[in-house]
Design a protein around this motif. Structure first.
Motif, mmCIF file in Angstrom:
data_model
loop_
_atom_site.group_PDB
_atom_site.id
_atom_site.type_symbol
_atom_site.label_atom_id
_atom_site.label_comp_id
_atom_site.label_asym_id
_atom_site.label_seq_id
_atom_site.Cartn_x
_atom_site.Cartn_y
_atom_site.Cartn_z
ATOM 1 N N PRO A 38 0.915 -1.283 0.012
ATOM 2 C CA PRO A 38 0.010 0.034 -0.035
ATOM 3 C C PRO A 38 0.711 1.381 -0.101
ATOM 4 O O PRO A 38 1.955 1.265 0.688
ATOM 5 N N LYS A 39 0.382 2.274 -0.785
ATOM 6 C CA LYS A 39 1.144 3.486 -0.833
ATOM 7 C C LYS A 39 0.149 4.569 -0.217
ATOM 8 O O LYS A 39 -0.981 4.701 -0.591
ATOM 9 N N ILE A 40 0.573 5.325 0.646
ATOM 10 C CA ILE A 40 -0.264 6.756 0.969
ATOM 11 C C ILE A 40 0.768 7.785 0.306
ATOM 12 O O ILE A 40 1.958 8.180 0.972
ATOM 13 N N ASP A 41 0.081 8.542 -0.389
ATOM 14 C CA ASP A 41 0.645 9.633 -1.222
ATOM 15 C C ASP A 41 0.288 10.806 -0.611
ATOM 16 O O ASP A 41 -0.634 11.304 -0.714
ATOM 17 N N LEU A 42 1.593 11.518 0.053
ATOM 18 C CA LEU A 42 1.511 12.746 0.534
ATOM 19 C C LEU A 42 1.919 14.003 -0.270
ATOM 20 O O LEU A 42 1.771 15.077 -0.020
ATOM 21 N N GLN A 106 9.665 -4.204 -0.273
ATOM 22 C CA GLN A 106 8.569 -5.302 -0.863
ATOM 23 C C GLN A 106 7.638 -5.767 0.469
ATOM 24 O O GLN A 106 6.869 -6.082 0.202
ATOM 25 N N HIS A 107 8.281 -5.735 1.537
ATOM 26 C CA HIS A 107 7.576 -6.153 2.886
ATOM 27 C C HIS A 107 7.224 -5.234 3.873
ATOM 28 O O HIS A 107 6.961 -5.692 4.855
ATOM 29 N N ALA A 108 7.346 -3.920 3.411
ATOM 30 C CA ALA A 108 6.811 -2.841 4.149
ATOM 31 C C ALA A 108 5.204 -2.969 4.416
ATOM 32 O O ALA A 108 4.596 -3.575 3.365
ATOM 33 N N LYS A 109 4.766 -2.613 5.477
ATOM 34 C CA LYS A 109 3.273 -2.433 5.925
ATOM 35 C C LYS A 109 2.720 -1.418 4.660
ATOM 36 O O LYS A 109 1.657 -1.630 4.642
ATOM 37 N N VAL A 110 3.543 -0.330 4.618
ATOM 38 C CA VAL A 110 2.970 0.787 3.888
ATOM 39 C C VAL A 110 4.366 1.585 3.259
ATOM 40 O O VAL A 110 5.203 1.630 4.147
ATOM 41 N N ILE A 111 4.100 2.420 2.335
ATOM 42 C CA ILE A 111 5.058 3.218 1.833
ATOM 43 C C ILE A 111 4.418 4.381 1.754
ATOM 44 O O ILE A 111 3.377 4.829 1.140
ATOM 45 N N ILE A 112 5.036 5.182 2.634
ATOM 46 C CA ILE A 112 4.503 6.735 2.728
ATOM 47 C C ILE A 112 5.305 7.840 1.742
ATOM 48 O O ILE A 112 6.452 7.981 2.020
#
Length: 136
Positions: A38-42, A106-112
């Protein structure tokens, strides 16, 4: 309505759901986001919000056990490297190649994703365990 801490509901939920050794990635505008993460794009525009701002705000709300950065930050983004060393002197800082960093993402819970436009302004924040201010 939430009164303190992170107001972004997506980030607040991710942080609340983290377990010991889970990790998240704070990324500049160029880090690729692996499929399925998942990506949270700020990112609003170049430099906004900055890597520093996002890292600091998340660090204020997250128990961090370890931080990982790409080795390339040390030589190609010295200002950010100096910030990481100074701001997080009390937390173990490890390095890996940028290619390895991308594999670990690849194993992160999320990329911000921030608006940061300086190279290698990325870090992995590894979750620790917080037992409260009064824990013995």
């Amino acid at each position: 309505m939430k009164k303190h801490g992170i107001l972004n509901s997506h980030i607040a939920k991710v942080l609340a759901d983290l377990g010991h050794t889970d990790y998240i990635v704070i990324a500049d505008i160029g880090l690729p986001v692996p499929e399925g993460v998942p990506k949270i794009d700020l990112a609003l525009t170049y430099g906004v919000p900055s890597f520093r701002d996002v890292v600091q705000i998340i660090a204020d709300d997250m128990e961090i056990e370890q931080i990982t950065i790409a080795e390339e930050m040390m030589g190609q983004n010295r200002e950010t490297f100096a910030y990481m060393q100074q701001e997080f002197a009390h937390i173990p800082l490890s390095t890996c190649s940028h290619e390895e960093f991308k594999r670990r993402s690849q194993h992160a819970k999320v990329i911000i994703r921030t608006g940061e436009s300086r190279p290698y302004a990325n870090c992995i924040l590894h979750a620790g365990v917080y037992f409260g201010a009064n824990a013995q």
